[in-house]
Design a protein around this motif. Structure first.
Motif, PDB file in Angstrom:
ATOM      1  N   ALA A  69       0.817  -1.220   0.000  1.00 56.05           N
ATOM      2  CA  ALA A  69       0.000   0.000   0.000  1.00 56.05           C
ATOM      3  C   ALA A  69       0.849   1.266   0.000  1.00 56.05           C
ATOM      4  N   GLY A  70       2.141   1.129   0.253  1.00 56.06           N
ATOM      5  CA  GLY A  70       3.025   2.283   0.204  1.00 56.06           C
ATOM      6  C   GLY A  70       3.210   3.009   1.515  1.00 56.06           C
ATOM      7  N   THR A  71       3.008   2.317   2.645  1.00 54.30           N
ATOM      8  CA  THR A  71       3.173   2.978   3.942  1.00 54.30           C
ATOM      9  C   THR A  71       4.594   3.519   4.111  1.00 54.30           C
ATOM     10  N   SER A  72       5.601   2.701   3.786  1.00 57.34           N
ATOM     11  CA  SER A  72       6.997   3.142   3.933  1.00 57.34           C
ATOM     12  C   SER A  72       7.294   4.300   2.996  1.00 57.34           C
ATOM     13  N   ALA A  73       6.828   4.205   1.759  1.00 57.29           N
ATOM     14  CA  ALA A  73       7.085   5.264   0.779  1.00 57.29           C
ATOM     15  C   ALA A  73       6.490   6.586   1.238  1.00 57.29           C
ATOM     16  N   ILE A  74       5.302   6.534   1.818  1.00 55.41           N
ATOM     17  CA  ILE A  74       4.632   7.760   2.267  1.00 55.41           C
ATOM     18  C   ILE A  74       5.387   8.410   3.424  1.00 55.41           C
ATOM     19  N   ILE A  75       5.770   7.612   4.413  1.00 56.27           N
ATOM     20  CA  ILE A  75       6.452   8.161   5.585  1.00 56.27           C
ATOM     21  C   ILE A  75       7.827   8.704   5.218  1.00 56.27           C
ATOM     22  N   THR A  76       8.599   7.958   4.437  1.00 57.51           N
ATOM     23  CA  THR A  76       9.939   8.433   4.075  1.00 57.51           C
ATOM     24  C   THR A  76       9.849   9.703   3.242  1.00 57.51           C
ATOM     25  N   ALA A  77       8.905   9.749   2.306  1.00 57.96           N
ATOM     26  CA  ALA A  77       8.757  10.945   1.469  1.00 57.96           C
ATOM     27  C   ALA A  77       8.344  12.146   2.316  1.00 57.96           C
ATOM     28  N   LEU A  78       7.414  11.944   3.229  1.00 52.62           N
ATOM     29  CA  LEU A  78       6.929  13.037   4.070  1.00 52.62           C
ATOM     30  C   LEU A  78       8.032  13.546   4.998  1.00 52.62           C
ATOM     31  N   PHE A  79       8.752  12.632   5.639  1.00 51.77           N
ATOM     32  CA  PHE A  79       9.815  13.057   6.557  1.00 51.77           C
ATOM     33  C   PHE A  79      10.936  13.768   5.804  1.00 51.77           C
ATOM     34  N   ASP A  80      11.305  13.252   4.630  1.00 53.70           N
ATOM     35  CA  ASP A  80      12.338  13.928   3.839  1.00 53.70           C
ATOM     36  C   ASP A  80      11.896  15.329   3.442  1.00 53.70           C
ATOM     37  N   ALA A  81      10.629  15.450   3.035  1.00 58.90           N
ATOM     38  CA  ALA A  81      10.119  16.758   2.612  1.00 58.90           C
ATOM     39  C   ALA A  81      10.067  17.730   3.787  1.00 58.90           C
ATOM     40  N   LEU A  82       9.639  17.254   4.948  1.00 54.73           N
ATOM     41  CA  LEU A  82       9.588  18.124   6.123  1.00 54.73           C
ATOM     42  C   LEU A  82      10.977  18.602   6.508  1.00 54.73           C
ATOM     43  N   ASN A  83      11.931  17.694   6.532  1.00 50.05           N
ATOM     44  CA  ASN A  83      13.293  18.074   6.900  1.00 50.05           C
ATOM     45  C   ASN A  83      13.943  18.967   5.854  1.00 50.05           C
ATOM     46  N   SER A  92      16.924  19.731  10.904  1.00 41.42           N
ATOM     47  CA  SER A  92      15.965  20.053  11.957  1.00 41.42           C
ATOM     48  C   SER A  92      15.005  21.115  11.462  1.00 41.42           C
ATOM     49  N   ILE A  93      13.864  21.189  12.115  1.00 37.46           N
ATOM     50  CA  ILE A  93      12.925  22.277  11.860  1.00 37.46           C
ATOM     51  C   ILE A  93      13.210  23.363  12.885  1.00 37.46           C
ATOM     52  N   ALA A  94      13.397  24.558  12.425  1.00 39.92           N
ATOM     53  CA  ALA A  94      13.674  25.656  13.348  1.00 39.92           C
ATOM     54  C   ALA A  94      12.820  26.852  12.955  1.00 39.92           C
ATOM     55  N   THR A  95      12.230  27.502  13.918  1.00 36.38           N
ATOM     56  CA  THR A  95      11.468  28.726  13.663  1.00 36.38           C
ATOM     57  C   THR A  95      12.166  29.870  14.357  1.00 36.38           C
ATOM     58  N   THR A  96      12.102  31.034  13.779  1.00 31.03           N
ATOM     59  CA  THR A  96      12.766  32.200  14.338  1.00 31.03           C
ATOM     60  C   THR A  96      11.712  33.237  14.713  1.00 31.03           C
ATOM     61  N   THR A  97      11.810  33.742  15.907  1.00 31.95           N
ATOM     62  CA  THR A  97      10.855  34.747  16.369  1.00 31.95           C
ATOM     63  C   THR A  97      11.198  36.100  15.764  1.00 31.95           C
ATOM     64  N   ARG A  98      10.292  37.050  15.964  1.00 31.33           N
ATOM     65  CA  ARG A  98      10.535  38.400  15.429  1.00 31.33           C
ATOM     66  C   ARG A  98      11.790  39.008  16.033  1.00 31.33           C
ATOM     67  N   ALA A  99      12.090  38.621  17.268  1.00 26.95           N
ATOM     68  CA  ALA A  99      13.260  39.193  17.929  1.00 26.95           C
ATOM     69  C   ALA A  99      14.541  38.557  17.429  1.00 26.95           C
ATOM     70  N   GLY A 100      14.415  37.492  16.618  1.00 23.10           N
ATOM     71  CA  GLY A 100      15.599  36.872  16.046  1.00 23.10           C
ATOM     72  C   GLY A 100      16.121  35.685  16.822  1.00 23.10           C
ATOM     73  N   SER A 101      15.481  35.297  17.906  1.00 25.31           N
ATOM     74  CA  SER A 101      15.955  34.147  18.668  1.00 25.31           C
ATOM     75  C   SER A 101      15.484  32.859  18.040  1.00 25.31           C
ATOM     76  N   THR A 102      16.276  31.842  18.216  1.00 27.75           N
ATOM     77  CA  THR A 102      15.936  30.546  17.651  1.00 27.75           C
ATOM     78  C   THR A 102      14.831  29.894  18.467  1.00 27.75           C
ATOM     79  N   GLY A 103      13.819  29.403  17.776  1.00 26.51           N
ATOM     80  CA  GLY A 103      12.695  28.782  18.457  1.00 26.51           C
ATOM     81  C   GLY A 103      12.880  27.292  18.612  1.00 26.51           C
ATOM     82  N   PRO A 104      11.821  26.586  18.928  1.00 30.40           N
ATOM     83  CA  PRO A 104      11.891  25.138  19.129  1.00 30.40           C
ATOM     84  C   PRO A 104      12.398  24.410  17.877  1.00 30.40           C
ATOM     85  N   VAL A 105      13.080  23.327  18.119  1.00 29.81           N
ATOM     86  CA  VAL A 105      13.623  22.498  17.039  1.00 29.81           C
ATOM     87  C   VAL A 105      13.017  21.112  17.135  1.00 29.81           C
TER      88      VAL A 105
END
Length: 406
Positions: A69-83, A92-105
């Motif tokens: 059904a493609g369970t592995s293909a879906i998860i690997t593709a999604l995780f690669d795209a997110l990263n 890692s996923i990193a967000t930056t606040t308006r003040a310029g500080s690094t947010g959660p990863v």
């Protein structure tokens, strides 16, 4: 791959008069960056993982689907795209606040259970994604790796989403064991169980479930067409053959691609200029009904792959295991007893199947063995060779680590 590369490869294929332009897109063990026909499921998963975009942990989820059904293909593709889309060089996923500080990863970590059978290997797989430093392969204990993982996730703004694939297959780490290994960082980790079934004792309190259905015939036609358009020279496979192959595979993309791959190899070996019905029929015969994914054989140690390679070649028709083991031993440096032990072990894993034979006496009924994996695909993709002697140490894998300690 850009358009110029595609054109260059197809021109080369026409000049060489080769059927196969690129073997990888035809392979059932190679996943596409964007799975065909799985948009709605990807949207469901993105809905589940969306809290990570705001630095929060998503709830646990089980991703369940039948074979192919493609369970592995879906998860690997999604995780690669997110990263790749949201991540930095550290994946890692990193967000930056308006003040310029690094947010959660948040790290998205895919773990292939077929290649992770121990706590040590599991910690290695996770650390290879979330750690910027090289992860030792030896000379360090499991507890030490566990402490490294804990130190990576002790900060309140460091999190990981860990997907454990094939958790429900023999010899892999089960989901509950994975949760035990991640217990020290439980507040910083969310898990995704990927397989054909939900983990044991899974209920609404444990997490939600996303069910991936088998491919419908027209969806599987699109999958085969997509792979063939990239992997085969133009005009070597007609649309009617694609449709018939999709109907035969009955929703199982692995079986469809295994047969497509095998047919292309057979056609190439006979110097044909296109894939004929005879090639497809022979290829389908080499893909067992309700068999196992060929990647399960490719995840085995080198020695066991070589035993399987010999098994494919020897005469098995109506012959008991002891005779088959003897033939394989004659072609290798292994003893009859070792080969026989391997065959029973592989049968217990479901990679091969024991087939009862007629008995003429009152003793134990003899049995033979038959492969439950696509033999032509395995023969082509496996690194094992039937011309070289097997490793004299049958309990050693290709990395030189004894399997009991790996």
């Amino acid at each position: 791959m850009n358009l110029q590369e595609r054109i260059a490869r197809r021109r080369s294929a026409r000049q060489d008069r080769s059927i196969i332009v690129d073997r990888d897109p035809l392979s059932p063990v190679v996943h596409r960056q964007e799975p065909v026909g799985r948009g709605p499921v990807l949207e469901q998963l993105l809905d589940t993982l969306e809290p990570a975009f705001d630095g929060e942990l998503p709830s646990p989820v089980a991703v369940v689907g039948p074979a192919g059904a493609g369970t592995s293909a879906i998860i690997t593709a999604l995780f690669d795209a997110l990263n790749d889309r949201l991540g930095e060089s550290s994946r890692s996923i990193a967000t930056t606040t308006r003040a310029g500080s690094t947010g959660p990863v948040t790290w998205f970590v895919y773990v292939d259970g077929r290649r992770v059978e121990s706590a040590f290997a599991f910690y290695q797989a996770v650390l290879s994604v979330i750690s910027a430093e090289p992860v030792p392969e030896s000379g360090i204990g499991t507890d030490d790796l566990g402490e490294r993982l804990t130190s990576q996730l002790t900060r309140h703004d460091r999190r990981a989403v860990v997907a454990i694939d094939h958790h429900d297959e023999p010899e892999t780490l089960c989901y509950d064991r994975v949760r035990e290994l991640l217990a020290p960082v439980n507040d910083s980790v969310s898990t995704i169980a990927v397989g054909q079934t939900e983990p044991d004792n899974w209920d609404a309190d444990a997490g939600s479930t996303i069910t991936i259905p088998a491919y419908r015939h027209h969806e599987l036609v699109d999958v085969i067409t997509d792979r063939a358009s990239t992997g085969l020279a133009p005009g070597v496979l007609d649309h009617e053959s694609v449709r018939e192959l999709a109907v035969w595979a009955d929703g199982n993309a692995h079986d469809a691609l295994a047969a497509l791959f095998s047919a292309a190899v057979l056609a190439s070996s006979t110097d044909a200029d296109h894939i004929e019905s005879g090639h497809l029929e022979q290829a389908q015969t080499a893909v067992p009904s309700h068999g196992v994914h060929v990647d399960r054989t490719l995840a085995l140690s080198e020695t066991r792959q070589q035993v399987l390679a010999h098994l494919v070649d020897v005469d098995r028709d109506g012959r008991p295991i002891r005779e088959i083991a003897g033939d394989i031993a004659d072609r290798s440096t292994l003893t009859d007893g070792t080969v026989k032990r391997f065959l029973y072990e592989l049968a217990d894993r479901g990679v091969i199947e024991r087939v009862p034979l007629p008995t003429t006496g009152s003793g134990r009924r003899p049995s033979s063995v038959e492969p439950r994996f696509p033999t032509l695909v395995f023969r082509t993709l496996s690194s094992a060779s039937t011309t070289d002697d097997l490793d004299e140490n049958p309990d050693t894998n290709t990395d030189g680590v004894t399997e009991e300690n790996s």
